[in-house]
Each structure stands twice: as structure tokens, then as C-alpha cells.
Design an enzyme around this catalytic site. Structure first.
Site, PDB file in Angstrom:
ATOM      1  CG  ASP A 137     -81.091 -63.768 -35.359  1.00 55.23           C
ATOM      2  OD1 ASP A 137     -81.405 -64.421 -36.367  1.00 55.23           O
ATOM      3  OD2 ASP A 137     -80.089 -63.010 -35.324  1.00 55.23           O
ATOM      4  CE  LYS A 171     -83.163 -61.804 -39.128  1.00 61.80           C
ATOM      5  NZ  LYS A 171     -82.106 -62.697 -39.564  1.00 61.80           N
ATOM      6  CD  GLU A 211     -85.453 -76.400 -45.414  1.00 60.74           C
ATOM      7  OE1 GLU A 211     -85.855 -76.706 -44.291  1.00 60.74           O
ATOM      8  OE2 GLU A 211     -86.137 -76.550 -46.456  1.00 60.74           O
ATOM      9  CE  LYS A 265     -78.732 -77.473 -48.838  1.00 59.36           C
ATOM     10  NZ  LYS A 265     -79.989 -76.917 -49.294  1.00 59.36           N
ATOM     11  CG  ASN A 275     -77.914 -76.888 -52.891  1.00 59.71           C
ATOM     12  OD1 ASN A 275     -79.066 -77.180 -53.219  1.00 59.71           O
ATOM     13  ND2 ASN A 275     -77.656 -75.991 -51.966  1.00 59.71           N
ATOM     14  N   GLY A 279     -78.273 -68.848 -68.753  1.00 56.38           N
ATOM     15  CA  GLY A 279     -78.191 -67.458 -68.306  1.00 56.38           C
ATOM     16  C   GLY A 279     -76.752 -67.078 -68.045  1.00 56.38           C
ATOM     17  N   GLY A 338     -76.510 -67.966 -59.132  1.00 54.39           N
ATOM     18  CA  GLY A 338     -76.100 -67.060 -58.059  1.00 54.39           C
ATOM     19  C   GLY A 338     -76.833 -67.455 -56.788  1.00 54.39           C
ATOM     20  CB  CYS A 388     -77.815 -72.088 -51.543  1.00 52.29           C
ATOM     21  SG  CYS A 388     -78.815 -71.428 -50.215  1.00 52.29           S
TER      22      CYS A 388
END
Ligand code: UGA
Length: 431
Positions: free
Chosen positions: A30, A35, A149, A202, A206, A251, A255, A258
Site C-alpha cells: 500500500d 497503514k 470480487e 461484475k 452490482n 429504504g 449507498g 460500490c
């Protein structure tokens, strides 16, 4: 086998510990030195159940290490996996700048036979761009693959350990086989397809899930106008096997880090391919408008609107089980209510400070440690997020008798009849 993971966010770090648990040597890279220092001490800088324990276990076993140094991290790796962010640009297009930078950085240290895998969510065709970048920096005979992923925040470790499927996009058989072998311990179906199909799969997953949420929310709007109840409608249609009861909760809209970005991204990709006026652009539009539309509608039904109201806002993360506030409803609702003249006392079991400095510093905004404190003197209670601490709280017991308190059940988690009986003016979604 040495595997290098570039990017130590939800996807990178979870993948790193899971591959380490299979016995591989994992090095996480990273650019954030702080971090990396913390990770090497076993400290994860965000909340994700089970992740810290797994990081500590694998550090102890010597299977996991972290560095900011690409030479140290990439040298000797058979697989280099890119898991960096692909945020939305202003116009909704996908910004692949972090991917490009990591490819330039790694290029010097990859060798013949290295497999460079893009795990980040990227538009179809990104491997061509990756190839161009690597070719301009190295003579090594690497190969490229796409490995989308599908994990969810809050259940990232279990989603990665027990996936519904593994999708591998690669053009050559040898690369496909190495990656298929790597994922065998997961015992999930392996879908072997082209890189472009993998990348689009992917976005398709989504966008489909996001479309279910937009759909149920649109039906909820109709329910409200027509005097029907969305919970009953969902129950009624959910028995239909082609539909199902899952992933149907109405709802304030989706949010998180992604869906908003990937719906905008696919709208932009389709647009760029000449498919203007596509469904995905409409999903984004409907979802973005929703929170304020709902609060405007409620404003008309409560005495005096929002001006001067003391609001208890419960839940700051974008969903339960995470401290991630990216595109969290609180970040839309709070500025709206403050601009309308309300004051806010917020509570969240995990988030310590709202991720909007202007709001955090406002004299009409305050955060407290307990739900009791938040609701004690509230005119309006908003249950924004379905954290168990909030859903399990006994609001009947804290109802202030002298006040007409408003209760907004933004995730339809409470019994309307019970709260109404307790004296609240109740507003749910689509009922
Ligand atoms: C989402 C996808 O579910 C994952 O499969 C995907 O891998 C991930 O994005 C990603 O691309 O990295 P996540 O953002 O963690 O995962 O969260 P979800 O649990 O899917 O929820 C997304 C949003 O939809 C939240 O705001 C949630 O409150 C909302 N939602 C979800 C609803 O409004 N109704 C529902 O029925 C379900």
C-alpha cells in the site's frame, strides 16, 4: 507460491488473509506508510468482522507481510493482484488512475511467467490498457487476467471464504489453470470466461442488485399513494421462485462504496458505447433523488416542518456491520435537515465521527454515545440504519409523553401499530 496484493482495503486485505490461510506467502503493498506500519503490528484501520483476527493469525504464522516498497513486495511473486480503488469521476466515468500507477510501479519487478491480475472493478477493455502500460516498462513475458470480487462489507471474510462462484477472465489456458488451482480450496463453481466478460459480469451483478433496490423503492412509492403496504407486497410476490424474498428491502436507496459508483460507471460505459438513455443512468437518477424526496414528503405532514426540530439521527454508517460512511444516508440527510433549520443529535454504535467536517463542526450537530441520550429530548427520531442496537432498542419506553414525537423508520424495521399506539407519529417506507 508468493502472491502480492496491491491495495489493502476491504478487497485487498480480505483476499490477502484468505490466500494466506491456504498456505501461500502473501505480501500486501500500500502507498500509505502509516497503514502499513499498523498492519505489520496486526492493526486494521477500518472495522470488518473477523478481519483483524485473521490478519494477526497469518502474521504470526509468517504467511503475511506488508510493505510500501514495490521492489520488496513484487520481486519473486508468481501472481501480482491489483486491488486498488476505482472511484467515479465527476461525470460518472471510472477513474483507473490508481490501477495505472500500480502497474507502472510493479512493472520493473515482474519477470517471465508473472500473472498480473486485476481484481478491482474496471471497465471492459482495461486489460488492453494494462498491457500497454506494462509493455512500455518491461520486456518480461507476463500474462494478464481479470478476477472480479463479489464480497460485501460487513461479511467480507465469510463471503470470500464461501463465495457463490469464482469468476476468472483470462485469454490463455495456463493462466486460467493457475488461477483456477488457486481458488480450488474454496470449493465454489469456477466460471472461466474472457476478461471482458468477467469485467462486465461484475458491473452486471452490482447493477442488477441495485436495480432490485430501486425497483422495490419505486413500488414503495406507489404503495404510499395507493394505500397499500410494501412489506405485504414483498411478502406476496416473494414466494414466486423467479422473484424471491431476498435483497428486496425498501429504504432511502442504496449507498456504500460500490453500487453508487458501479451504477454510474456502467451508465457511463454504456453511454460511451453509443447506448445513451440506458437503464443504468435512470437507476442512478432515481436512487440519488430518493432521500431528499422522502424527507420533503414527510416535511409536509409534520407540524411546522423541520425548522427548529430536534432530530435524533440513528446510524451513520451506510449499513450495519461496517464503519464505512461512503454514500451513507446520514451524509445526505444531515446537511438537508441542517439547511432546513433542524438540529441533530446523532448516534452510531461504530462510527465515532461523521465524515463531513462541515456537519461535524456545526453548532446544531452533536454526536452522543447512547441511543437514550440521542432520543431523550428529540422531536423527531430517525432510525436510519438497521444496526441491531437500534432495531432492538425499546423506543416505546423512551417516548416523551408531553411531546408529539415523530418516528421515521427509514428501513421498515419497526411495528407501525405498536409505535403509533405508544404515541409516535410514525412514518415508514411505502406504508
Ligand atoms: C455490494 C454487493 O452486494 C457485493 O456483492 C459487491 O461485491 C460489493 O458491493 C462491491 O462491489 O464491492 P456492499 O456495498 O458491501 O456490497 O453492500 P450491500 O450489503 O450489497 O448493500 C448496498 C446498499 O444497498 C446498502 O446501502 C444497503 O442498505 C442497500 N440495500 C441492500 C437496500 O437498500 N435494500 C436491500 O434489500 C439490500
Amino acid at each position: 507460491m508468493k502472491i502480492t496484493i496491491i491495495g489493502t482495503g476491504f478487497v485487498g486485505l480480505t483476499s490477502a488473509v484468505v490466500y494466506a490461510s491456504f498456505g501461500h506467502e502473501i505480501c500486501g503493498i500500500d502507498i500509505d506508510q502509516r497503514k502499513i506500519d499498523l498492519l505489520n503490528q496486526g492493526v486494521v484501520t477500518f472495522y470488518e468482522p473477523k478481519l483483524t483476527e485473521m490478519v494477526q493469525d497469518e502474521l504470526e504464522r509468517g504467511k503475511l507481510s506488508f510493505t510500501t516498497d514495490y521492489k520488496e513486495g513484487v520481486s519473486g511473486a508468481k501472481i501480482v493482484m491489483v486491488c486498488v480503488g476505482t472511484p467515479s469521476r465527476e461525470d460518472g466515468s471510472v477513474d483507473t488512475a490508481y490501477i495505472e500507477a500500480s502497474l507502472r510501479e510493479m512493472a520493473k519487478y515482474i519477470t517471465d511467467g508473472t500473472i498480473v491480475v486485476i481484481k478491482s472493478t474496471v471497465p471492459p477493455g482495461t486489460l488492453d490498457l494494462a498491457d500497454q502500460i506494462l509493455k512500455s516498462e518491461t520486456k518480461a513475458k507476463y500474462s494478464l487476467a481479470s478476477l472480479p470480487e463479489f464480497l460485501k462489507e460487513g461479511t467480507a471474510v465469510d463471503d470470500t471464504l464461501y463465495p457463490d462462484r469464482t469468476v476468472i477472465g483470462a485469454d490463455d489456458d495456463e493462466t486460467m489453470e493457475v488461477l483456477a488451482e488457486l481458488h480450488k480450496p474454496l470449493k465454489a463453481p469456477i466460471v472461466k470466461i474472457s476478461p471482458r466478460s468477467a469485467q462486465l459480469a461484475k458491473y452486471a451483478a452490482n447493477n442488477y442488485l441495485a436495480s432490485r433496490i430501486v425497483f422495490v423503492n419505486e413500488i414503495a412509492n406507489v404503495c404510499e399513494k395507493a394505500g397499500a403496504n410494501i412489506d405485504e407486497v414483498v411478502e406476496a410476490i416473494g414466494y414466486e421462485k423467479r422473484i424471491g424474498k431476498h435483497y428486496w428491502y425498501p429504504g432511502l436507496g442504496y449507498g456504500g462504496s460500490c453500487f453508487p459508483k458501479d451504477v454510474k460507471g456502467l451508465a457511463n460505459i454504456a453511454d460511451g458505447l453509443g447506448l445513451e438513455g440506458n437503464l443504468f443512468a435512470k437507476l442512478d437518477e432515481l436512487n440519488s433523488e430518493r432521500p431528499v424526496q422522502i424527507f420533503e414528503r414527510i416535511k409536509k405532514e409534520i407540524e411546522g416542518g423541520w425548522q427548529g426540530k430536534k432530530v435524533a439521527m440513528l446510524g451513520l454508517s451506510f449499513k450495519p456491520g461496517t464503519d464505512d460512511q461512503r454514500v451513507a444516508p446520514a451524509l445526505i440527510v444531515a446537511p438537508y435537515l441542517l439547511a432546513e433549520g433542524a438540529s441533530i443529535i446523532s448516534y452510531d454504535p461504530m462510527v465515532k465521527r461523521i465524515a463531513d467536517e462541515k456537519i461535524a463542526e456545526s453548532l446544531r450537530y452533536n454526536q452522543v454515545e447512547t441511543i437514550e441520550e440521542a432520543v431523550a429530548d428529540a422531536d423527531v427520531i430517525i432510525a436510519l440504519i438497521e444496526w441491531s442496537q437500534i432495531v432492538g432498542f425499546n423506543f416505546k419506553a423512551t417516548k416523551v409523553k408531553e411531546k408529539q414525537q415523530v418516528f421515521i423508520d427509514a428501513r421498515n424495521q419497526f411495528d407501525k401499530a405498536e409505535l403509533t399506539k405508544a404515541g409516535y407519529q410514525y412514518f415508514g417506507i411505502g406504508k
